[in-house]
Write a protein that holds these residues in place. Structure first.
Motif, short mmCIF file in Angstrom:
data_model
loop_
_atom_site.label_atom_id
_atom_site.label_comp_id
_atom_site.label_asym_id
_atom_site.label_seq_id
_atom_site.Cartn_x
_atom_site.Cartn_y
_atom_site.Cartn_z
N GLY B 23 0.60 -1.19 -0.09
CA GLY B 23 -0.05 -0.06 0.08
C GLY B 23 0.73 1.22 -0.06
O GLY B 23 0.60 2.26 -0.76
N ILE B 24 1.68 1.35 0.85
CA ILE B 24 2.73 2.60 1.02
C ILE B 24 3.27 2.58 -0.23
O ILE B 24 3.24 4.05 -0.69
CB ILE B 24 3.64 2.50 2.17
CG1 ILE B 24 2.72 2.46 3.37
CG2 ILE B 24 4.46 3.65 2.12
CD1 ILE B 24 3.40 2.72 4.70
N LYS B 26 2.63 2.22 -3.06
CA LYS B 26 1.53 2.50 -4.29
C LYS B 26 1.08 3.75 -4.12
O LYS B 26 0.67 4.60 -5.16
CB LYS B 26 0.66 1.36 -4.63
CG LYS B 26 1.39 0.24 -5.20
CD LYS B 26 0.49 -0.87 -5.32
CE LYS B 26 1.20 -1.90 -6.22
NZ LYS B 26 0.41 -3.14 -6.51
N VAL B 27 0.88 4.36 -2.83
CA VAL B 27 0.31 5.70 -2.52
C VAL B 27 1.29 6.73 -2.70
O VAL B 27 1.13 7.99 -2.67
CB VAL B 27 -0.73 5.79 -1.44
CG1 VAL B 27 -1.81 4.83 -1.36
CG2 VAL B 27 0.49 5.54 -0.13
N THR B 28 2.77 6.25 -2.68
CA THR B 28 3.67 7.46 -2.93
C THR B 28 4.50 7.47 -4.07
O THR B 28 5.24 8.07 -4.25
CB THR B 28 4.66 7.02 -1.64
OG1 THR B 28 5.21 5.73 -1.90
CG2 THR B 28 4.31 7.08 0.06
N GLY B 29 4.17 6.43 -4.89
CA GLY B 29 4.70 6.51 -6.33
C GLY B 29 5.82 5.88 -6.38
O GLY B 29 6.73 5.68 -7.39
N ALA B 31 6.30 2.34 -6.03
CA ALA B 31 6.10 0.98 -6.70
C ALA B 31 6.70 1.12 -7.92
O ALA B 31 6.46 1.86 -8.89
CB ALA B 31 4.71 0.62 -6.59
N TYR B 33 6.59 -0.30 -11.52
CA TYR B 33 5.91 -1.24 -12.70
C TYR B 33 6.69 -1.29 -13.74
O TYR B 33 7.99 -1.09 -13.75
CB TYR B 33 4.61 -0.34 -13.09
CG TYR B 33 3.62 -0.06 -12.02
CD1 TYR B 33 3.60 0.86 -10.91
CD2 TYR B 33 2.41 -0.91 -11.88
CE1 TYR B 33 2.95 0.96 -9.91
CE2 TYR B 33 1.31 -0.89 -10.64
CZ TYR B 33 1.76 0.12 -9.83
OH TYR B 33 0.74 0.45 -8.97
N ALA B 35 7.17 -0.25 -16.65
CA ALA B 35 8.14 0.83 -17.47
C ALA B 35 8.96 1.76 -16.62
O ALA B 35 9.41 2.62 -16.85
CB ALA B 35 7.16 1.81 -18.11
N ASP B 36 8.88 1.26 -15.19
CA ASP B 36 9.45 2.14 -14.34
C ASP B 36 11.11 1.86 -13.81
O ASP B 36 11.60 2.61 -13.13
CB ASP B 36 8.84 2.34 -13.01
CG ASP B 36 7.46 2.72 -12.93
OD1 ASP B 36 6.43 2.40 -11.93
OD2 ASP B 36 7.11 3.64 -14.05
N ILE B 252 2.02 -4.88 -11.43
CA ILE B 252 1.32 -4.84 -12.58
C ILE B 252 0.32 -3.92 -12.55
O ILE B 252 -0.56 -3.91 -11.27
CB ILE B 252 0.70 -6.10 -12.98
CG1 ILE B 252 0.04 -6.42 -14.09
CG2 ILE B 252 0.05 -6.79 -11.67
CD1 ILE B 252 -0.21 -7.71 -14.52
N GLY B 253 0.36 -3.08 -13.46
CA GLY B 253 -0.95 -2.13 -13.38
C GLY B 253 -2.28 -2.54 -14.22
O GLY B 253 -2.74 -1.98 -15.23
#
Lengths: 158, 745, 287
Positions: B23-24, B26-29, B31, B33, B35-36, B252-253
């Motif tokens: 969770g953390i 993903k809400v802070t950007g 994570a 994915y 292309a990251d 995975i998005g």
């Protein structure tokens, strides 16, 4: 094509970068500044996953040129938490299961924060219309709207 | 493994609403994915795609592109291997065409260059000599004997002679005497339906970073629903050994089935091998629409007979599906699912697949079922209207139950359809008043759910925490549910357990994350792995206490003497046992490998209220309630999330989503502007009611829940619109122009 | 591509006039960057005009408002006096795209893009809005209705760009409204649209009426007969029927992935009727 030097402020810190004239702000954030929180879902302003704040307004960074960041104030998802303290929206989103895969979440959080700064007590309909430009394919939006309202209430009370 | 009767116990962790581990991030950007991430020296890959729906590729001239400064590698279909296995061969050819381009967007060449803009310019310099061929994009047209042939020699033996070569398969299911059944009916309705192809619509386009050396050893980082599937496809396409490829699944998005195959990873690996550098490929949104795996498009005929008091006496369906330019078996599942909700004496479904010049279909949440059930539930509803019967009562009268011989063969065990129907009937939504131009509709839905190959490794760390290693990408919160089941079984708090998803080198084979299998199968394997670790810990403690192993039991997270005869020993907690593990034999772990079966089917019922604007055909969803049997809801928030998310995808499918092809066979709406997924303001809250009829095949009773919710909305909305607008929509999507035309004639 | 922020209007106009290659103007960028991404256009020169004097201002002028060409939809939506005077114009602009797009999109840009379905255009036309055009030779004022010339085309000469749009004053008992048809509730391009601007007398009788329809022809259409049908009425059935008939007769749409000819024509009439009623009610009329 030569690169252009740009000086800007990102999440309160000064930042400098070089970019080509035709690079979007999204490209710059992700590829040149390592700020991968904003996502490219479409590149055409239809999904909102790239949302950032530009001079106090929420924008699609895929529709802003990198060079337009010159002298501007930009806020991204990476600047939303304060050190290890999450913004109420971030915390409530986790608590209320308002994310599943999470890829739309940064854009939604940035947009929701912009809404609550403008209108701290929105109706559900106002939240839904404000967030219409942020596509989510996992949640069906229900828990997102509820989380925004719970965070809004907390922010009004605090 | 069977449902644990002792699990009539009170669950301490399972069924609660814990915070998810990712969770953390993903809400802070934070994570990462697909292309990251980037790698030093990495090149950017870009793919050239056919602009023709069907064309022979006579020659590809890459010489101009190769001269462009910054271009480090160029590949075509000739650079991939030709696997013998048909399935692998189809995947490879779909990644890079060989002699023919089979659809608008089919990849024909790819370039790796030092920057994205050079790669973009380079593909424009590649000259492809196409011989444009006649094309076919409609499934019924493709089945006609004189249709342009998409691929030759792909039909299975059971396809009758004389049909177009595009027809690849025929399935048939059912039992009983149809003629006798129809003869008993007081009313028979026969309708034909057509549905457009749709797309899973995940917000994250496919992306990968791949590296392959001349020695056949390589690594891939990619967003996928199955790293082992990627490994297998890439090994076959590149002609290397599977074990030499290490595939790591990123966060995975979104997947929904659309990331259960490979489109770009083999291409990136081929480029990397040629260039000697890592290659990153990120699909653009329009590439995602044109060249990943949308659903089947369909044409269906349904015939159902009913007595005047609502008993279905016979049902027949013919489903014609097209899964794009390759043979496809989705109609198999559609044909099985079509009448699954009903206890029928006489039922038959026949399913055909025909190739068209469209992208290669891959699954989308309950593949094959939404369209088939849309058709059946529409006809059942129309019969209810014709006979003046309550649609819920008719479903209850005919509902499949434990002991029903299903329309597709097996006899049902404990199932939750009646419970969901009764819950719907008792719910205030069912009797809420409606206003002008408003109507209420309902539909049943069904999905089989699967088990599959699964490995789990569970390690007791020396600090008393627990690490679970599993091999299935988390597309809906499964890491939390897996940790919960481990915590439950071990008797430790949830936050002492951390579940991670392994790469292909770190764990044995796992089937893809699909079929709603993860909470069921990985959960089951986790429970077994935990039990194995418990057995090991009890064994250690038995030695310490100098008693027999079976005199030690595990309770509340501790090893305890089984009874007074075992002696007086204070309990030893997991943490205490872990702390001294190296003195008692070494690190403690449990593992489990299985091809899980016993997955329980999941039934659902949706109630929907719509309002139709009689002057424009615009449909508003006023109220929506999802009832579904989850067996045992491990994490109720995530079960609700699946129900809501699937329902909204179904709403989009029913109302506005469609692949629009022009006369030229090209896709006209390859973007999120004109491929219209639901936005937040389109929808009301989606209310959820979870039923729990335990699945006898899982120790806690878990049933997969992810897929069933996309199945009912299509008919629920069509049935609601029928009552709101007085017209029955037999073509999807029910977009306003179609609806207005139906209303005004 | 070169990106330039010219020092003043004249310099901007000269730059645009003298560019041999493809040039584009950057205001909000919400159309031009989409075109860049789709490789529909590859500009050699991108001229950013947002920083020029007055471009971001909404100024009262002669009882109306002069709106700088870089004023965003969001800014317009926050301007209470502008909304009160021309609610139909503002609601048209506010319908363009998402909240994110609203932060950047401009009515001048929407107008110059020349899309037949541009949401800002019909109400600007019924308002009698006037565009101020800067060119290498100086300044000229052009009625907004004369700017779009066809899908993706406008009447501006090389070197010209819009610096502001003027919305005139209006009497009391006057108002306007804009409606569009889209299949979802947001985020779609208009399939058909209509704007109506009305003036009423003290008894609620229509004394002036302008009706424009969008997305049903190569450009927005100002439908004279539709306006005439409403004059001297209180929007009774016969007047409305006349309005709808005139609108349907004027429609010249295409069938494409967004709508059919029949659907566009039918709904344009429906929207014109509904917009007329809203404008009437806003103007103080009692239906």
């Amino acid at each position: 094509m030569k690169t252009i030097p740009v000086e800007t402020t990102i999440n309160g810190d000064s930042a400098e970068f070089l970019c080509h004239a035709d690079e979007s702000l999204l490209d710059v954030l992700r590829d040149r500044l390592g700020l991968t929180g904003a996502k490219e879902g479409c590149g055409t302003g239809d999904c909102g996953a790239c949302s950032v704040m530009l001079n106090g307004r929420v924008v699609c960074s895929c529709l802003v040129l990198g060079v337009e960041a010159q002298g501007a104030e930009i806020e991204t998802i990476e600047g939303m938490a304060n050190g290890e303290t999450l913004h109420p929206l971030q915390r409530v989103f986790i608590e209320e299961a308002a994310l599943q895969c999470g890829v739309c979440t940064p854009g939604i959080l940035v947009a929701a924060k912009a809404l609550l700064e403008k209108n701290p007590d929105p109706t559900d309909t106002e939240v839904r219309y404000w967030l219409a430009g942020n596509l989510c394919r996992c949640t069906g939006y229900d828990k997102i709207i509820k989380a925004v309202q719970i965070a809004a209430a907390e922010m009004r009370g605090a | 493994m069977a449902f644990d009767v002792k699990a009539e116990r009170k669950f301490k962790v399972v069924g609660t609403r814990v915070a998810r581990p990712d969770g953390i991030d993903k809400v802070t950007g934070k994570a990462a994915y697909g292309a990251d991430i980037s790698a030093p020296g990495m090149l950017h890959g870009r793919i050239l795609r056919s602009p023709h729906a069907h064309a022979r590729i006579r020659a590809i001239d890459v010489s101009e592109a190769a001269k462009l400064a910054g271009v480090k590698a160029i590949v075509t279909g000739a650079d991939l291997a030709q696997p013998e296995d048909e399935a692998f061969a189809d995947v490879a050819i779909n990644c890079l065409a060989r002699d023919k381009a089979l659809y608008d967007g089919h990849a024909v060449a790819a370039v790796a260059a030092t920057s994205k803009s050079i790669a973009k310019r380079a593909i424009r310099l590649i000259k492809v000599d196409y011989e444009v061929l006649p094309h076919v994009t409609d499934v019924d047209a493709a089945m006609k004997p004189d249709a342009p042939v998409v691929q030759e020699g792909r039909a299975l033996e059971n396809v009758p002679a004389g049909m177009s070569q595009n027809v690849t398969t025929r399935y048939q299911f059912g039992h009983g005497d149809l003629d006798a059944g129809f003869a008993k009916a007081d009313r028979i309705i026969e309708r034909s339906f057509k549905t457009a192809a749709t797309h899973q619509g995940y917000i994250e386009p496919q992306a990968c970073l791949a590296s392959l050396g001349n020695d056949g050893r390589g690594e891939v980082w990619c967003c996928t629903q199955g790293q082992y599937m990627v490994r297998a496809n890439c090994a076959a396409a590149l002609g290397v050994e599977e074990s030499q490829l290490r595939i790591t699944a990123s966060e995975i998005g979104g997947g929904f089935g659309g990331k259960t195959s490979t489109f770009i990873e083999p291409v990136a690996l081929a480029l990397s091998r040629k260039a000697g550098k890592p290659v990153k490929i990120v699909m653009t949104r329009d590439e995602v629409f044109k060249a990943t795996g949308p659903t089947i498009s369909t044409s269906m005929d349904i015939r159902i007979g009913m007595t005047r008091d609502g008993r279905i006496t016979a049902g027949r369906g013919e489903l014609r599906y097209s899964g794009g330019a390759y043979p496809n078996e989705t109609v198999d599942m559609g044909a099985q699912a079509a009448f699954a909700a009903y206890d029928l004496e006489a039922v038959e479904t026949v399913g055909w697949n025909a190739m068209t010049n469209r992208p290669k279909e891959i699954p989308y949440r309950a593949p094959g079922a939404p369209t088939a059930i849309y058709a059946v539930e529409s006809v059942v509803d129309e019969l209810c209207q014709a006979l003046g019967l309550d649609p819920l009562d008719v479903r209850l009268l005919n509902a499949a139950r434990k002991g029903t011989r299903s329309s597709y063969g097996p006899t049902f065990n404990e199932i939750g359809l009646v419970a969901t129907l009764e819950a719907a009937k008792a719910h205030p939504h069912y009797t809420a008043p409606l206003g002008p131009n408003q109507g209420r509709g309902l539909s049943c839905g069904f999905w089989f759910n699967f088990g599959g190959n699964t490995c789990v490794s569970l390690n007791i760390n020396d600090d008393g925490t627990v690490g679970v290693v599993e091999g299935n990408p988390d597309i809906g919160g499964s890491r939390a549910s897996i940790s919960m089941m481990a915590a439950e079984e071990l008797g430790v708090p949830y936050d002492k357990v951390r579940t991670v998803i392994a790469d292909t080198s770190s764990l044995g084979f796992n089937d893809i994350t699909d079929g709603s299998r993860v909470t069921f199968a990985v959960g089951l394997a986790t429970i077994e792995a935990a039990r194995a670790a418990i057995k090991e810990m009890c064994g250690r403690v038995a030695k310490i206490w100098d008693i027999d192993e079976d005199a030690v039991i595990w309770e509340d997270g501790c090893a305890k003497p089984a009874g007074p005869n075992a002696g007086t020993h204070p309990p030893m907690s997991l943490a205490e046992i872990a702390a001294i593990a190296s003195n008692t034999g070494g690190p403690i772990a449990g593992h489990h490998e299985v091809n899980a079966d016993g997955a329980g089917v999941s039934f659902g019922v949706h109630l929907c209220d719509t309002e139709v604007d009689p002057e424009t055909g615009a449909t508003k969803i006023l109220r929506y309630t999802v009832f579904q049997d989850a067996g045992k809801a491990v994490h109720p928030d995530y079960v609700e999330g699946q129900m809501q998310g699937g329902a909204v995808q179904g709403i989009g499918w029913a109302l506005n989503e469609e692949y629009i092809y022009g006369e030229d066979g090209r896709l006209q709406n390859a973007g999120l502007l004109d491929y219209r997924v639901p936005v937040a303001s389109d929808l009301p809250d989606i209310e959820t009611v979870i039923l729990e009829i335990p699945n006898p095949g899982h120790p806690y009773g878990v049933r997969g829940v992810g897929e069933t919710p996309i199945v009912p909305p299509l008919a629920a909305i069509a049935n609601a619109v029928s009552r709101a607008a007085g017209v029955r929509m037999t073509e999807l999507p029910m977009s306003p122009p179609r609806l207005l035309k139906a209303m005004t004639g | 591509m070169r990106y330039v922020k010219p020092e003043n209007f004249e310099a901007a106009a000269r730059l645009l006039r003298d560019e041999d290659g493809v040039s584009r103007i950057l205001a909000g960028g919400t159309d031009v960057l989409v075109q860049l991404k789709a490789e529909v256009v590859e500009p050699d020169l991108m001229v950013d005009i947002k920083h020029l004097p007055g471009m971001r201002d909404i100024l009262a002028e002669d009882g109306g408002f002069r709106i700088g060409a870089a004023v965003s939809g969001a800014q317009m939506g926050e301007h209470d006096a502008l909304k009160a005077l021309w609610p139909g114009v503002v609601e048209g602009v506010e319908l363009i795209g998402s909240s994110q797009v609203q932060s950047r999109a401009t009515m001048a840009g929407n107008l110059c893009t020349g899309s037949p379905s541009g949401d800002s255009v019909p109400a600007m036309v019924t308002a009698g809005a006037v565009a101020r055009v800067q060119g290498p030779g100086g300044i000229r004022d052009v009625p907004v209705v004369d700017i779009p010339t066809g899908p993706g085309k406008n009447s501006l000469a090389k070197g010209e760009f819009i610096t502001s749009i003027f919305l005139p004053a209006r009497p009391d008992r006057a108002s306007d409204a804009y409606l569009r048809f889209i299949p979802r509730t947001e985020m779609d391009i208009a399939v058909s649209s209509a704007a109506v601007s009305l003036e009423l007398d003290g008894d609620g009788v229509v004394t002036a009426a302008h009706v424009a329809i969008g997305a049903v022809a190569p450009t927005v259409l100002l439908v004279k007969d539709a306006g005439t049908a409403l004059i001297r009425s209180k929007l009774e059935e016969a007047a409305i029927a006349g309005l709808v008939a005139a609108v349907e007769a004027a429609c010249n749409p295409i069938t494409d992935k967004r709508g059919t000819i029949e659907f566009r024509t039918k709904t344009a009439g429906v929207l014109a009727k509904r917009a007329a009623r809203i404008a009437y009610s806003r103007a103080g009329g009692q239906a």
